[in-house]
Design a protein around this motif. Structure first.
Motif, PDB file in Angstrom:
ATOM      1  N   SER A  42       0.828  -1.204   0.000  1.00 31.93           N
ATOM      2  CA  SER A  42       0.000   0.000   0.000  1.00 31.93           C
ATOM      3  C   SER A  42       0.864   1.255   0.000  1.00 31.93           C
ATOM      4  CB  SER A  42      -0.903   0.035   1.237  1.00 31.93           C
ATOM      5  OG  SER A  42      -1.761  -1.070   1.299  1.00 31.93           O
ATOM      6  N   ILE A  43       0.283   2.330  -0.526  1.00 30.85           N
ATOM      7  CA  ILE A  43       0.825   3.680  -0.366  1.00 30.85           C
ATOM      8  C   ILE A  43      -0.258   4.515   0.298  1.00 30.85           C
ATOM      9  CG2 ILE A  43       1.682   5.767  -1.495  1.00 30.85           C
ATOM     10  CD1 ILE A  43       2.784   4.018  -3.732  1.00 30.85           C
ATOM     11  N   VAL A  44       0.081   5.136   1.433  1.00 31.58           N
ATOM     12  CA  VAL A  44      -0.869   5.955   2.187  1.00 31.58           C
ATOM     13  C   VAL A  44      -0.574   7.424   1.897  1.00 31.58           C
ATOM     14  CG1 VAL A  44      -1.753   6.553   4.472  1.00 31.58           C
ATOM     15  CG2 VAL A  44      -1.041   4.202   3.986  1.00 31.58           C
ATOM     16  N   ILE A  45      -1.576   8.130   1.409  1.00 30.47           N
ATOM     17  CA  ILE A  45      -1.441   9.547   1.041  1.00 30.47           C
ATOM     18  C   ILE A  45      -2.153  10.380   2.101  1.00 30.47           C
ATOM     19  CG2 ILE A  45      -1.916  11.276  -0.727  1.00 30.47           C
ATOM     20  CD1 ILE A  45      -2.216   8.791  -2.680  1.00 30.47           C
ATOM     21  N   ASP A  46      -1.399  11.243   2.775  1.00 28.04           N
ATOM     22  CA  ASP A  46      -1.955  12.040   3.871  1.00 28.04           C
ATOM     23  C   ASP A  46      -1.692  13.517   3.625  1.00 28.04           C
ATOM     24  OD1 ASP A  46      -2.983  12.986   6.217  1.00 28.04           O
ATOM     25  OD2 ASP A  46      -1.621  11.910   7.535  1.00 28.04           O
ATOM     26  N   ALA A  47      -2.740  14.333   3.751  1.00 34.04           N
ATOM     27  CA  ALA A  47      -2.591  15.769   3.524  1.00 34.04           C
ATOM     28  C   ALA A  47      -1.783  16.449   4.622  1.00 34.04           C
ATOM     29  CB  ALA A  47      -3.972  16.427   3.423  1.00 34.04           C
ATOM     30  N   LEU A  48      -1.733  15.844   5.822  1.00 41.15           N
ATOM     31  CA  LEU A  48      -0.990  16.468   6.916  1.00 41.15           C
ATOM     32  C   LEU A  48       0.514  16.314   6.718  1.00 41.15           C
ATOM     33  CD1 LEU A  48      -2.948  15.459  10.147  1.00 41.15           C
ATOM     34  CD2 LEU A  48      -2.767  17.735   9.136  1.00 41.15           C
ATOM     35  N   PRO A  49       1.291  17.352   7.026  1.00 35.46           N
ATOM     36  CA  PRO A  49       2.754  17.223   6.951  1.00 35.46           C
ATOM     37  C   PRO A  49       3.272  16.316   8.057  1.00 35.46           C
ATOM     38  CG  PRO A  49       2.148  19.363   7.846  1.00 35.46           C
ATOM     39  CD  PRO A  49       0.871  18.715   7.388  1.00 35.46           C
ATOM     40  N   GLU A  50       4.482  15.830   7.883  1.00 38.33           N
ATOM     41  CA  GLU A  50       5.080  14.869   8.825  1.00 38.33           C
ATOM     42  C   GLU A  50       5.088  15.394  10.251  1.00 38.33           C
ATOM     43  OE1 GLU A  50       6.668  11.207   9.784  1.00 38.33           O
ATOM     44  OE2 GLU A  50       6.058  11.869   7.788  1.00 38.33           O
ATOM     45  N   ALA A  51       5.446  16.659  10.457  1.00 44.36           N
ATOM     46  CA  ALA A  51       5.542  17.202  11.814  1.00 44.36           C
ATOM     47  C   ALA A  51       4.209  17.167  12.533  1.00 44.36           C
ATOM     48  CB  ALA A  51       6.067  18.635  11.759  1.00 44.36           C
ATOM     49  N   ALA A  52       3.132  17.462  11.819  1.00 45.48           N
ATOM     50  CA  ALA A  52       1.798  17.469  12.440  1.00 45.48           C
ATOM     51  C   ALA A  52       1.329  16.066  12.774  1.00 45.48           C
ATOM     52  CB  ALA A  52       0.803  18.146  11.502  1.00 45.48           C
ATOM     53  N   ARG A  53       1.829  15.074  12.065  1.00 43.76           N
ATOM     54  CA  ARG A  53       1.384  13.702  12.276  1.00 43.76           C
ATOM     55  C   ARG A  53       2.079  13.038  13.454  1.00 43.76           C
ATOM     56  NH1 ARG A  53       2.784  10.442   7.550  1.00 43.76           N
ATOM     57  NH2 ARG A  53       0.893   9.210   7.682  1.00 43.76           N
ATOM     58  N   THR A  54       3.193  13.594  13.907  1.00 46.04           N
ATOM     59  CA  THR A  54       3.990  12.912  14.927  1.00 46.04           C
ATOM     60  C   THR A  54       4.102  13.685  16.241  1.00 46.04           C
ATOM     61  OG1 THR A  54       5.989  13.895  13.961  1.00 46.04           O
ATOM     62  CG2 THR A  54       5.389  11.680  13.231  1.00 46.04           C
ATOM     63  N   GLN A  55       3.302  14.755  16.428  1.00 44.38           N
ATOM     64  CA  GLN A  55       3.436  15.512  17.672  1.00 44.38           C
ATOM     65  C   GLN A  55       2.990  14.656  18.861  1.00 44.38           C
ATOM     66  OE1 GLN A  55       1.119  19.058  17.198  1.00 44.38           O
ATOM     67  NE2 GLN A  55      -0.763  17.992  16.666  1.00 44.38           N
ATOM     68  N   GLU A  56       3.668  14.825  19.991  1.00 50.54           N
ATOM     69  CA  GLU A  56       3.497  13.926  21.124  1.00 50.54           C
ATOM     70  C   GLU A  56       2.716  14.544  22.280  1.00 50.54           C
ATOM     71  OE1 GLU A  56       7.187  12.269  22.350  1.00 50.54           O
ATOM     72  OE2 GLU A  56       7.692  11.502  20.371  1.00 50.54           O
ATOM     73  N   ASP A  57       2.408  15.831  22.232  1.00 50.61           N
ATOM     74  CA  ASP A  57       1.684  16.459  23.334  1.00 50.61           C
ATOM     75  C   ASP A  57       0.258  15.943  23.399  1.00 50.61           C
ATOM     76  OD1 ASP A  57       3.909  17.916  23.879  1.00 50.61           O
ATOM     77  OD2 ASP A  57       3.233  19.726  22.841  1.00 50.61           O
ATOM     78  N   PHE A  58      -0.272  15.824  24.617  1.00 55.14           N
ATOM     79  CA  PHE A  58      -1.654  15.412  24.793  1.00 55.14           C
ATOM     80  C   PHE A  58      -2.562  16.577  24.430  1.00 55.14           C
ATOM     81  CE2 PHE A  58      -5.295  14.810  27.917  1.00 55.14           C
ATOM     82  CZ  PHE A  58      -5.962  13.910  27.104  1.00 55.14           C
ATOM     83  N   ASP A  59      -3.480  16.363  23.492  1.00 54.03           N
ATOM     84  CA  ASP A  59      -4.356  17.457  23.063  1.00 54.03           C
ATOM     85  C   ASP A  59      -5.795  17.283  23.539  1.00 54.03           C
ATOM     86  OD1 ASP A  59      -5.390  15.493  21.437  1.00 54.03           O
ATOM     87  OD2 ASP A  59      -4.717  16.369  19.557  1.00 54.03           O
ATOM     88  N   GLY A  60      -6.047  16.288  24.381  1.00 56.48           N
ATOM     89  CA  GLY A  60      -7.385  16.110  24.933  1.00 56.48           C
ATOM     90  C   GLY A  60      -8.223  15.059  24.239  1.00 56.48           C
TER      91      GLY A  60
END
Length: 417
Positions: A42-60
């Motif tokens: 498979s190839i997964v196409i995601d509109a989000l950039p890499e940095a936004a996909r890997t942030q580790e802070d708890f956002d609720g």
């Protein structure tokens, strides 16, 4: 039956992968990993950039994963990593009155101790689930990712389907899967129309820290504007999904944190002691939207791209993961038999498996929301008696517990124990 000549053309064409997956949220990566177990690339196409996909802070944000979804994550090799940060849901209490009011309980009480399989489900924070999926994809040689990319066109050919990315790159595959949400561009480009309506409600989502332990109990509290769900997270924290009318939700969300809590407290009650915000706040307009078809030529839809429903039963992600498991099951068996995995007959099996179930679930959530989101004394009396009657019959109650755990019906292989 497929045309043999067309099958020969299909076999000779070159593809970049077996499956192109548009959407890198949760369902898309889960499908890529499930397909990899069947030997499909498979190839997964995601509109989000890499940095936004890997942030580790708890956002609720957190997800109530039914037992069947937990089994699936375990079968994909992810649960061992997720379990240390998961909170078992040992009980569910559904009430039609003030949360924590012990004077009168006319409602439903589901206890995991009544079934042999263990907790009905697990709460997992978005940051842990998303990171586990991303790292599993990175480690899997059968999965490629395109982060920060959007699809601007798609075209079906005699032996495959192609997409054009905004960057100009063209990718070709045997099958295209839309996992790109309720406003699915994949579905729209395939001419798939949708049926649905808005509820005039907006969900306010946040996480809270509280003074007293929750003991793994999830609450669903029905108020006239809409339901309030209190879902246990690890430690003395809970995830809140709180529905209000659109105008009221906008006004509440515009308040600073201290005033926001002042509005929440009387709805929440004091059964968990003093509360404070933990993480960010979100709002989501609530509607029902169903794709008129889950499939098209060389194309399938999963998750919200196929069906978006009211969160009243907490089944949104679970329904999406069941789509993923069912599609992976169908593709795996088609591959074993030497079939074209994107043939009309193969995709029809997927649609037949999932369309009726999701339509039934959407209708049920719609009915429950209309039945409970009002202040009619007569309706309230009737629904309270109905919940009390179910609660009083052990066999019926256990059936509802197993339904909440997602372990009834025809389960795909990945969701079996």
């Amino acid at each position: 039956m497929d045309n043999p000549a067309r099958g020969r053309i299909f076999a000779l064409m070159e593809h970049d992968c077996d499956i192109l997956i548009v959407g890198g949220g949760l369902n898309g990566p889960a499908l890529a990993l499930a397909a990899a177990k069947a030997g499909l690339k498979s190839i997964v196409i995601d509109a989000l950039p890499e940095a936004a996909r890997t942030q580790e802070d708890f956002d609720g944000r957190g997800y109530a994963l039914a037992l069947s979804s937990v089994r699936m994550l375990d079968n994909l090799g992810l649960w061992e990593r997720l379990e240390p940060n998961a909170q078992p849901m040992r009980e569910i209490k559904v009430t039609d009155g003030r949360v924590g009011d012990a004077q009168v309980f006319l409602g439903l009480h589901f206890d995991s101790a009544e079934i042999e399989e263990g907790p009905m489900g697990q709460m997992v924070e978005d940051r842990y689930l998303r990171r586990a999926l991303l790292e599993a994809m990175e480690a899997n040689p059968l999965v490629e990712q395109r982060a920060g990319e959007t699809v601007i066109a798609q075209e079906t050919g005699p032996g495959g389907i192609s997409v054009t990315l905004a960057s100009g790159e063209t990718l070709r595959a045997r099958l295209l899967v839309g996992a790109d949400g309720r406003r699915s561009g994949t579905a729209a480009r395939a001419g798939i129309r949708r049926t649905g309506w808005g509820y005039g409600q907006t969900a306010l989502v946040c996480a809270i820290a509280h003074e007293k332990p929750h003991h793994g109990v999830a609450h669903q509290f029905f108020m006239p504007p809409g339901p309030l769900a209190i879902l246990p997270l690890p430690g003395n924290r809970s995830s809140i999904v709180w529905s209000e009318t659109e105008a009221q939700a906008r006004a509440i969300n515009a308040l600073p944190d201290d005033q926001y809590l002042e509005v929440l407290r009387p709805r929440f009650g004091d059964f968990l002691g003093e509360i404070s915000l933990a993480g960010k706040r979100f709002v989501y307009p609530l509607n029902l939207t169903l794709a008129n078809s889950f499939i098209a030529e060389r194309l399938a839809l999963v998750g919200d791209a196929a069906h978006g429903m009211h969160p009243i039963a907490g089944q949104g992600l679970n329904a999406g993961l069941r789509d993923v498991a069912a599609l992976a099951h169908v593709l795996r068996h088609a591959q074993r038999r030497g079939e074209d995995i994107a043939s009309p007959l193969v995709l029809a099996r997927y649609q037949q498996w999932r369309r009726f179930d999701t339509a039934s679930l959407a209708a049920a959530t719609d009915l429950f929301n209309r039945l409970f989101s009002n202040d009619s004394a007569l309706l309230r009396f009737g629904r309270d008696l109905g919940m009390a009657a179910i609660n009083a019959v052990p066999g019926l109650r256990r059936g509802f517990i197993r339904e909440a755990a997602g372990i009834t019906g025809d389960l795909p292989e990945l969701m079996r124990d």
